[in-house]
Write a protein that holds these residues in place. Structure first.
Motif, PDB file in Angstrom:
ATOM      1  N   ALA A 100       0.508  -1.213   0.420  1.00 24.02           N
ATOM      2  CA  ALA A 100       0.489   0.056   0.191  1.00 24.02           C
ATOM      3  C   ALA A 100       0.944   1.353  -0.154  1.00 24.02           C
ATOM      4  CB  ALA A 100      -0.900  -0.102   1.518  1.00 24.02           C
ATOM      5  N   ASN A 101       1.661   1.074   0.415  1.00 20.22           N
ATOM      6  CA  ASN A 101       2.693   2.363   0.688  1.00 20.22           C
ATOM      7  C   ASN A 101       4.025   2.887   0.081  1.00 20.22           C
ATOM      8  OD1 ASN A 101       1.658   3.756   3.343  1.00 20.22           O
ATOM      9  ND2 ASN A 101       2.031   2.180   4.218  1.00 20.22           N
ATOM     10  N   VAL A 102       4.199   1.650  -0.495  1.00 16.81           N
ATOM     11  CA  VAL A 102       5.551   1.020  -1.553  1.00 16.81           C
ATOM     12  C   VAL A 102       5.329   1.352  -3.425  1.00 16.81           C
ATOM     13  CG1 VAL A 102       8.261   0.932  -1.548  1.00 16.81           C
ATOM     14  CG2 VAL A 102       6.999   1.539   0.427  1.00 16.81           C
ATOM     15  N   GLY A 103       4.520  -0.402  -3.299  1.00 14.42           N
ATOM     16  CA  GLY A 103       3.792  -0.392  -3.753  1.00 14.42           C
ATOM     17  C   GLY A 103       4.477  -1.279  -4.413  1.00 14.42           C
ATOM     18  N   GLY A 163      17.812   4.984  -1.517  1.00 17.23           N
ATOM     19  CA  GLY A 163      18.040   6.975  -2.252  1.00 17.23           C
ATOM     20  C   GLY A 163      18.922   7.126  -3.146  1.00 17.23           C
ATOM     21  N   PHE A 164      20.298   7.636  -2.193  1.00 20.64           N
ATOM     22  CA  PHE A 164      20.954   7.316  -3.563  1.00 20.64           C
ATOM     23  C   PHE A 164      21.449   6.209  -4.547  1.00 20.64           C
ATOM     24  CE2 PHE A 164      21.338  10.844   0.171  1.00 20.64           C
ATOM     25  CZ  PHE A 164      21.820  11.893  -1.147  1.00 20.64           C
ATOM     26  N   VAL A 165      21.341   5.248  -4.341  1.00 24.66           N
ATOM     27  CA  VAL A 165      21.862   4.099  -5.331  1.00 24.66           C
ATOM     28  C   VAL A 165      20.886   4.844  -6.097  1.00 24.66           C
ATOM     29  CG1 VAL A 165      21.614   1.502  -5.163  1.00 24.66           C
ATOM     30  CG2 VAL A 165      22.900   2.820  -3.070  1.00 24.66           C
ATOM     31  N   LYS A 166      19.944   4.563  -5.765  1.00 24.76           N
ATOM     32  CA  LYS A 166      18.577   4.266  -7.113  1.00 24.76           C
ATOM     33  C   LYS A 166      18.633   5.849  -7.715  1.00 24.76           C
ATOM     34  CE  LYS A 166      14.233   2.751  -7.430  1.00 24.76           C
ATOM     35  NZ  LYS A 166      13.342   0.971  -7.703  1.00 24.76           N
ATOM     36  N   HIS A 167      18.473   6.766  -6.871  1.00 24.87           N
ATOM     37  CA  HIS A 167      18.268   7.994  -7.883  1.00 24.87           C
ATOM     38  C   HIS A 167      19.198   8.432  -8.223  1.00 24.87           C
ATOM     39  CE1 HIS A 167      14.106   6.705  -7.542  1.00 24.87           C
ATOM     40  NE2 HIS A 167      13.937   6.659  -6.188  1.00 24.87           N
ATOM     41  N   LYS A 168      20.881   8.407  -7.730  1.00 23.51           N
ATOM     42  CA  LYS A 168      22.060   8.897  -8.111  1.00 23.51           C
ATOM     43  C   LYS A 168      21.316  10.862  -6.292  1.00 23.51           C
ATOM     44  CE  LYS A 168      23.826   5.756  -9.806  1.00 23.51           C
ATOM     45  NZ  LYS A 168      23.149   4.572 -10.154  1.00 23.51           N
ATOM     46  N   LEU A 169      22.345  11.284  -7.411  1.00 24.76           N
ATOM     47  CA  LEU A 169      21.685  12.919  -6.390  1.00 24.76           C
ATOM     48  C   LEU A 169      20.767  13.473  -7.526  1.00 24.76           C
ATOM     49  CD1 LEU A 169      25.554  14.722  -7.485  1.00 24.76           C
ATOM     50  CD2 LEU A 169      24.316  13.696  -5.385  1.00 24.76           C
ATOM     51  N   HIS A 170      19.177  12.873  -7.997  1.00 26.92           N
ATOM     52  CA  HIS A 170      18.304  12.849  -8.154  1.00 26.92           C
ATOM     53  C   HIS A 170      16.940  12.439  -6.690  1.00 26.92           C
ATOM     54  CE1 HIS A 170      16.708  14.154 -12.242  1.00 26.92           C
ATOM     55  NE2 HIS A 170      17.986  13.671 -12.883  1.00 26.92           N
ATOM     56  N   LEU A 273      10.565   5.055   3.078  1.00 26.86           N
ATOM     57  CA  LEU A 273      11.079   3.470   1.919  1.00 26.86           C
ATOM     58  C   LEU A 273      10.112   4.401   0.472  1.00 26.86           C
ATOM     59  CD1 LEU A 273      11.851   0.260   3.635  1.00 26.86           C
ATOM     60  CD2 LEU A 273      12.959   1.627   2.283  1.00 26.86           C
ATOM     61  N   ASN A 274       9.191   4.994   0.818  1.00 27.72           N
ATOM     62  CA  ASN A 274       8.036   5.273  -0.239  1.00 27.72           C
ATOM     63  C   ASN A 274       9.397   6.333  -0.732  1.00 27.72           C
ATOM     64  OD1 ASN A 274       6.040   5.272  -2.427  1.00 27.72           O
ATOM     65  ND2 ASN A 274       5.519   6.432  -1.620  1.00 27.72           N
ATOM     66  N   ALA A 276      12.475   6.605  -0.979  1.00 23.11           N
ATOM     67  CA  ALA A 276      13.842   6.418  -1.904  1.00 23.11           C
ATOM     68  C   ALA A 276      13.517   6.183  -3.156  1.00 23.11           C
ATOM     69  CB  ALA A 276      14.397   5.770  -0.200  1.00 23.11           C
ATOM     70  N   GLU A 277      11.842   5.264  -2.709  1.00 27.25           N
ATOM     71  CA  GLU A 277      12.097   4.076  -4.086  1.00 27.25           C
ATOM     72  C   GLU A 277      11.085   4.662  -4.964  1.00 27.25           C
ATOM     73  OE1 GLU A 277      12.137   1.158  -4.841  1.00 27.25           O
ATOM     74  OE2 GLU A 277      13.689   0.260  -3.681  1.00 27.25           O
ATOM     75  N   ASN A 278      10.639   5.768  -4.597  1.00 28.52           N
ATOM     76  CA  ASN A 278       9.630   6.436  -5.455  1.00 28.52           C
ATOM     77  C   ASN A 278       9.805   7.891  -5.966  1.00 28.52           C
ATOM     78  OD1 ASN A 278       8.743   3.824  -6.409  1.00 28.52           O
ATOM     79  ND2 ASN A 278       7.153   4.495  -4.723  1.00 28.52           N
ATOM     80  N   LEU A 279      10.624   8.740  -4.652  1.00 30.11           N
ATOM     81  CA  LEU A 279      10.924  10.036  -4.986  1.00 30.11           C
ATOM     82  C   LEU A 279       9.477   9.987  -4.990  1.00 30.11           C
ATOM     83  CD1 LEU A 279      13.700  10.969  -7.511  1.00 30.11           C
ATOM     84  CD2 LEU A 279      13.667  11.104  -4.818  1.00 30.11           C
ATOM     85  N   HIS A 280       8.787  11.561  -5.577  1.00 28.39           N
ATOM     86  CA  HIS A 280       7.169  11.943  -4.882  1.00 28.39           C
ATOM     87  C   HIS A 280       6.923  11.375  -6.170  1.00 28.39           C
ATOM     88  CE1 HIS A 280       7.681  14.176  -0.970  1.00 28.39           C
ATOM     89  NE2 HIS A 280       8.640  15.080  -1.574  1.00 28.39           N
TER      90      HIS A 280
END
Lengths: 280, 164
Positions: A100-103, A163-170, A273-274, A276-280
């Protein structure tokens, strides 16, 4: 009391005796005192004390109880028994919370969130066990921010790493919500950054404060019951008896809080975690 | 509060044992046992879904079979009806023909009988005529003493029989 910094090896023995002797009445904070067990007060690694304390003992008890609980539900039957059903309810609950929260990306965090939720839940509930009537002392290690802080920092670290591994500086775009006017980007960034950095503290402090408050309240009320009972029957009828009835209600409330705080900790970790995983 | 008073003395022990026991919980219970439990649940869900699908399929097949059975049954019934109608028609035609044949035979017999009756009547009339003529000649001979010609008597008798 005041002797903590003097010697690392044997710093906190005798605390109880000094206080009880000095005040000669129920101290509601005394239940949170950490004492080394089995003469382990001098154990240390690289100069740091790692005494096996009553706190560590209850961590061990929570771990063993959880291990027994989960092992009992690991029969892998197609048609589950009651025990297996109970364990599967918890795994399903955590799985649903992450879904429900992260998908769909949240599936891989089930082991961590399950461990977190169940460990805190068992710690909270075991700390409420009325084993005082047997002369034992239940200890709620989640009422220490030095314990909850470890869990909070761990959750926060996972969020940062993912967050940083998945999206780098994004990942920094997390601090600038969509639709922010250009002039507001810098101030909003700092506001969001502060609210982000506060997360581990709010996570750890919330659990610690909730657990401590409940235990202090129970201790204070029980001191009313005991002191008024020792004084005279009239005072007991006016103050002791209502306090006792209130305690029964507070005990039920504390059981609820034990569950809710474990849930809140796990849920907020899911929410973070959501991010970090999906940003906004 | 001991949480703060004892912090300097206990933080390392708290952190160490927390990492030990939570680490054990995470690696043994979370990583070791939970995936197996989730796997069991997933397997069960799959099996339930498969069973439901199979049941649905079986139901559809049963419906189709019932439908085809109904069609076959309807066709059989129609065929039976046709057979009955045909048999009835054949029987009716046959009866009609037999009745017609019987009618012809009966008609023949009736005609024959009527012819027989007519012949008998004619023969009887002739005989009566002859007898009457002879009787009349005899009577005339005896009473009047006349001997009349047989042909004349017969004509007179005939006249009387026809008009009398």
């Amino acid at each position: 009391m005041g002797q903590g910094g003097q010697e690392r090896a044997l710093p906190f023995t005798g605390d109880r005796d000094i206080r009880v002797a000095a005040e000669a009445k129920v101290d509601p904070m005394h239940q949170f005192t950490i004492e080394p067990l089995f003469g382990s007060g001098h154990w240390s690694i690289a100069g740091y004390n790692i005494a096996f304390t009553n706190s560590a003992l209850w961590m061990a008890i929570a771990t063993v109880a959880l291990l027994i609980f989960v092992a009992g539900g690991s029969k892998r039957q197609l048609v589950p028994g009651r025990w297996q059903m109970a364990v599967e309810t918890f795994t399903g609950f955590v799985d649903g919370m992450l879904a429900a929260n992260v998908g769909p990306n949240g599936k891989k965090y089930v082991p961590y969130i399950f461990s977190l939720f169940m460990f805190i839940l068992f710690a909270n509930v075991l700390g409420l066990l009325p084993i005082g009537v047997l002369g034992l002392h239940a200890f709620t290690f989640t009422s220490h921010f030095s314990a909850t802080g470890v869990l909070a920092i761990m959750s926060f670290a996972i969020v940062l790493i993912v967050g940083f591994v998945k999206h780098k500086l994004h990942f920094f775009s997390l601090f600038v919500p969509h639709g922010t006017p250009a002039a507001m980007v810098v101030p909003i960034f700092f506001v969001e950054l502060v609210s982000f950095l506060v997360r581990p503290f709010s996570l750890g402090l919330r659990l610690f404060v909730a657990m401590m408050a409940g235990h202090v309240l129970l201790e204070v009320l029980s001191s009313f019951v005991i002191d008024s009972g020792n004084a005279n029957i009239g005072l007991f009828a006016i103050a002791g008896l209502p306090s006792f009835i209130l305690m029964i209600g507070i005990c039920a409330l504390e059981l609820l809080v034990a569950g809710i705080q474990a849930y809140v900790f796990a849920l907020l970790t899911c929410v973070y975690l959501n991010d970090a995983e999906n940003l906004h | 509060m001991p949480q703060i008073e004892q912090l300097a003395a206990t933080f390392s022990s708290q952190i160490f044992w927390m990492l030990v026991f939570f680490g054990f919980t995470f690696f043994v219970i979370g990583r070791g046992m939970v995936p197996k439990i989730m796997d069991t649940v997933a397997k069960r869900d799959t099996q339930i879904a498969d069973d439901l699908l199979a049941a649905e399929r079986a139901r559809k097949q049963a419906d189709a079979e019932e439908e085809s059975w109904r069609e076959r049954e309807n066709a059989n019934r129609a065929k039976a009806h046709a057979l009955i109608a045909e048999a009835r028609a054949t029987a009716a035609t046959e009866t009609e023909q037999r009745l017609a044949a019987a009618q012809v035979t009966i008609d023949g017999k009736i005609a024959e009988a009527e012819a027989g009756i007519a012949a008998a009547r004619k023969a009887a009339a002739d005989e009566i005529e002859t007898v009457a003529a002879e009787a009349a000649r005899d009577i005339i001979g005896r009473v009047a003493g006349l001997s009349l010609d047989e042909g004349q008597v017969r004509a007179a008798v005939k006249e009387n029989l026809v008009h009398g």
